[in-house]
Every structure is written in structure tokens, then in C-alpha cells.
Design a protein around this motif. Structure first.
Motif, mmCIF file in Angstrom:
data_model
loop_
_atom_site.group_PDB
_atom_site.id
_atom_site.type_symbol
_atom_site.label_atom_id
_atom_site.label_comp_id
_atom_site.label_asym_id
_atom_site.label_seq_id
_atom_site.Cartn_x
_atom_site.Cartn_y
_atom_site.Cartn_z
ATOM 1 N N UNK A 176 -10.017 53.616 -4.397
ATOM 2 C CA UNK A 176 -11.325 54.216 -4.665
ATOM 3 C C UNK A 176 -11.878 54.958 -3.456
ATOM 4 N N UNK A 177 -11.306 54.726 -2.278
ATOM 5 C CA UNK A 177 -11.874 55.273 -1.049
ATOM 6 C C UNK A 177 -11.083 56.418 -0.429
ATOM 7 N N UNK A 212 -6.949 46.027 -14.435
ATOM 8 C CA UNK A 212 -7.621 44.884 -13.843
ATOM 9 C C UNK A 212 -6.703 44.307 -12.786
ATOM 10 N N UNK A 213 -7.187 44.141 -11.561
ATOM 11 C CA UNK A 213 -6.324 43.578 -10.523
ATOM 12 C C UNK A 213 -6.111 42.082 -10.723
ATOM 13 N N UNK A 238 1.156 57.832 0.245
ATOM 14 C CA UNK A 238 1.857 57.445 1.474
ATOM 15 C C UNK A 238 1.764 55.943 1.707
ATOM 16 N N UNK A 239 0.592 55.369 1.475
ATOM 17 C CA UNK A 239 0.424 53.922 1.623
ATOM 18 C C UNK A 239 1.364 53.191 0.687
ATOM 19 N N UNK A 279 -5.986 43.716 -5.792
ATOM 20 C CA UNK A 279 -7.421 43.924 -5.582
ATOM 21 C C UNK A 279 -7.649 44.815 -4.363
ATOM 22 N N UNK A 280 -6.920 44.556 -3.293
ATOM 23 C CA UNK A 280 -7.044 45.370 -2.082
ATOM 24 C C UNK A 280 -6.598 46.811 -2.343
#
Length: 62
Positions: free
Chosen positions: A45-46, A31-32, A54-55, A38-39
Motif C-alpha cells: 500500500x505504500x 486477506x493476509x 523488486x522486493x 500482513x507485512x
């Protein structure tokens, strides 16, 4: 990036999750808490895992 949460932020999230009706239906262990997590969860998910890695590496300074 750093941690910008307080104990009250975490406690508020735990209480909100515990009292919600959706907590009766498990949605997973994560849970964020806060806008940063949250971001990151939304991005996770994308994008493919290797881009996410890497991010995380760039934003954490490693």
C-alpha cells in the motif's frame, strides 16, 4: 522466505473473517494470513509497483 503457516492458522483466519461484522462490507478478495503476508500487504500500500516487484523478487530468491 518459505511458508510458515499451518492449516490451523488458515482455518482460524477464515473463521475470524466469516464471523466479523466487517465481513458484511466487502473489502476486496485478499486477506493476509500470518505476519509475512500482513507485512507485504502493508508495504504494497505504500510503495510503487516496480519497487514491490523488486522486493518480491529478492525475498523469493528469483
Amino acid at each position: 522466505m518459505g511458508i510458515s503457516l499451518t492449516a490451523e492458522d488458515v482455518a482460524d483466519s477464515i473463521l475470524r473473517i466469516a464471523e466479523s461484522r466487517s465481513s458484511l462490507i466487502p473489502r476486496g478478495p485478499h486477506y493476509p494470513v500470518g505476519w509475512q503476508s500482513t507485512a507485504f500487504m502493508a508495504v504494497a500500500d505504500l510503495v510503487p509497483w516496480w519497487i514491490l516487484r523488486q522486493i518480491n523478487r529478492v525475498t523469493s530468491g528469483h
